[in-house]
Design a protein around this motif. Sequence first.
Motif, mmCIF file in Angstrom:
data_model
loop_
_atom_site.group_PDB
_atom_site.id
_atom_site.type_symbol
_atom_site.label_atom_id
_atom_site.label_comp_id
_atom_site.label_asym_id
_atom_site.label_seq_id
_atom_site.Cartn_x
_atom_site.Cartn_y
_atom_site.Cartn_z
ATOM 1 N N ASP A 99 9.783 -10.755 31.111
ATOM 2 C CA ASP A 99 10.211 -11.183 29.773
ATOM 3 C C ASP A 99 10.302 -10.007 28.809
ATOM 4 O O ASP A 99 9.893 -10.091 27.647
ATOM 5 C CB ASP A 99 9.259 -12.248 29.226
ATOM 6 C CG ASP A 99 9.855 -13.012 28.052
ATOM 7 O OD1 ASP A 99 11.090 -13.038 27.918
ATOM 8 O OD2 ASP A 99 9.071 -13.581 27.259
ATOM 9 N N VAL A 101 8.734 -7.077 28.925
ATOM 10 C CA VAL A 101 7.559 -6.215 28.751
ATOM 11 C C VAL A 101 7.723 -4.906 29.518
ATOM 12 O O VAL A 101 7.345 -3.833 29.045
ATOM 13 C CB VAL A 101 6.280 -6.947 29.218
ATOM 14 C CG1 VAL A 101 5.081 -5.997 29.254
ATOM 15 C CG2 VAL A 101 5.995 -8.132 28.307
ATOM 16 N N ARG A 193 10.954 -10.234 18.142
ATOM 17 C CA ARG A 193 11.000 -9.734 19.519
ATOM 18 C C ARG A 193 11.760 -8.418 19.566
ATOM 19 O O ARG A 193 12.922 -8.353 19.988
ATOM 20 C CB ARG A 193 11.671 -10.763 20.435
ATOM 21 C CG ARG A 193 10.921 -12.065 20.564
ATOM 22 C CD ARG A 193 9.838 -11.983 21.605
ATOM 23 N NE ARG A 193 10.365 -11.810 22.950
ATOM 24 C CZ ARG A 193 9.623 -11.810 24.039
ATOM 25 N NH1 ARG A 193 8.315 -11.961 23.940
ATOM 26 N NH2 ARG A 193 10.158 -11.649 25.222
ATOM 27 N N ALA A 195 10.904 -4.645 21.099
ATOM 28 C CA ALA A 195 9.887 -3.971 21.912
ATOM 29 C C ALA A 195 9.666 -2.531 21.452
ATOM 30 O O ALA A 195 10.549 -1.891 20.868
ATOM 31 C CB ALA A 195 10.300 -3.980 23.379
ATOM 32 N N ALA A 246 1.769 -11.964 16.677
ATOM 33 C CA ALA A 246 1.882 -12.464 18.050
ATOM 34 C C ALA A 246 2.178 -13.956 18.064
ATOM 35 O O ALA A 246 2.956 -14.446 18.905
ATOM 36 C CB ALA A 246 0.605 -12.163 18.823
ATOM 37 N N GLN A 251 5.746 -8.939 20.579
ATOM 38 C CA GLN A 251 5.137 -8.331 21.762
ATOM 39 C C GLN A 251 4.305 -7.123 21.338
ATOM 40 O O GLN A 251 4.683 -6.401 20.417
ATOM 41 C CB GLN A 251 6.210 -7.845 22.744
ATOM 42 C CG GLN A 251 7.038 -8.940 23.386
ATOM 43 C CD GLN A 251 8.098 -8.344 24.314
ATOM 44 O OE1 GLN A 251 8.600 -7.252 24.078
ATOM 45 N NE2 GLN A 251 8.425 -9.071 25.354
ATOM 46 N N ARG A 254 3.067 -1.405 23.498
ATOM 47 C CA ARG A 254 2.185 -0.965 24.581
ATOM 48 C C ARG A 254 1.844 0.523 24.465
ATOM 49 O O ARG A 254 2.653 1.333 24.030
ATOM 50 C CB ARG A 254 2.841 -1.224 25.940
ATOM 51 C CG ARG A 254 3.035 -2.687 26.258
ATOM 52 C CD ARG A 254 3.817 -2.871 27.538
ATOM 53 N NE ARG A 254 2.988 -2.712 28.729
ATOM 54 C CZ ARG A 254 3.468 -2.439 29.933
ATOM 55 N NH1 ARG A 254 4.764 -2.266 30.119
ATOM 56 N NH2 ARG A 254 2.652 -2.334 30.967
ATOM 57 N N ASP A 280 -2.374 -3.350 30.528
ATOM 58 C CA ASP A 280 -1.491 -3.391 29.352
ATOM 59 C C ASP A 280 -1.127 -2.005 28.852
ATOM 60 O O ASP A 280 -0.912 -1.798 27.650
ATOM 61 C CB ASP A 280 -2.128 -4.199 28.217
ATOM 62 C CG ASP A 280 -2.531 -5.593 28.655
ATOM 63 O OD1 ASP A 280 -1.718 -6.253 29.317
ATOM 64 O OD2 ASP A 280 -3.668 -6.020 28.347
#
Length: 363
Positions: A99, A101, A193, A195, A246, A251, A254, A280
Amino acid sequence: MKTTRKLHDMGQSLWLDNISRTILDDGTLARYIADFSVTGLTSNPSIFNEAVGGSDAYDEGMRTKAGEGKSGEALFMELALEDLRRAADLFRPVHDATDGVDGWVSMEVSPLLAADTAGSIAAAQAIHEQGDRPNLFVKIPGTPEGVPAIEESIFAGVPVNVTLLFSTAQYLAVAEAYMRGLERRLEAGLDARVASVASLFVSRWDRAVADKVPEVMHNTLGIAVAQQTYKAYRELLESPRWQKLAARGAQPQRMLWASTGTKDPKAPDTLYIEALAAPDTINTVPEKTLHAFADHGQLLGALALDGGDSESVLQRFSAAGVNIPALADRLQMEGAEAFVKSWKELLHTIESHSRALAGEESV
C-alpha cells in the motif's frame, strides 16, 4: 532462510544504494529482488557519474537525445529517469502489495539548488511530473534551506526522500516539515497520503572522528547517533500530533539509514546492517555490502526503542572533545558540497561523452 529475508521479515527494508543501465539490462537488479529481498533503491550524482562514465550502456540514448538538441542537465535527467522508471516498474508489485509503504526508487534534485528553496520546490515538482511513476521519491537535502522546500513539496503532493541528515535535531526539523505539509493538505481539503522517508547518514560520523578518539571508540559514534534518532522517531510516532494525522490516513515518514557501507578496513563489512536492524526502517546498502550480508551477515536483534546506550556513548565522545552538534552541521555542509562536486563531474562526463560520440559519427 537467507539473512536478508530474515531482516525483511523483521520489518526492515533493504534498498540498493546503486543503479545503472547495466544491472537493469543484465537482470542483476531482478535477481537482487528475488534472491536478496531487495525492495527499493536510491541514486545520487556519484552513482550516475560512475554508471554513465563506466560503460557504453548509455551511448545509444545519448546519441538520440543529443540529436534532439538535448544537453547537460536536461539530457542527464532523461537518461536517469529512463533507468528509474524501469527500476520503479520492477518494484511496483512490492509498492502495491505494501500500500505504498515500500518499493520506491529515488531521484535527486540538482545539488546546485541546495541553498535555493524556491528552485528546489520547482525542481522537485518537475521531476515528480517527468518521472511519471507513483513510486518515485524526489530527494531533497534536509539543509536549513531544504526544510521549507520539503514542506512545500509534501503540501504539493510530491513524495520526498529527505537526504543528508546527520543528527536527531536535523531529523526532527524535517519530520516537523513533513507533518506541517500534511496538516496543510488536510486544511485544504486534500488527502494525507503523501509518502516520505528521512535518510540519516551513518558511517561518515565514524570516518570524521577516526583520528580524534582512541581506537576503542572507533566505529561507534555513527551507530549511537542512529540509535538516538531511532528513539526520537519512535517517540514521534507515539505523539498525539502524529496519531491525529495517522487517524486521517497519513503514513509515517520512515527512518532510512544511509551511508552504511563500512569505511574502516579493520571493522566488519556488515557492521552497520547488523547494528541498525529495526522494524519500520530502511537500510540502503552498496552492492558489496549487500553481498557480504547475504553471505555471512547475522541478525543480532533489533535496535532498542529507548535508544540503548546511545546517550552514554555520545557523552564519551563529548568528553573526548567532539562537539557533536557542530560536527553534524559540518558533515551536512560537506555532504552538500560533495554532491555539488559530483554533480559537476557528472555533467562534465555527459558533455565529454556526448562530444566523443558525435566525433565517432562524423568520422
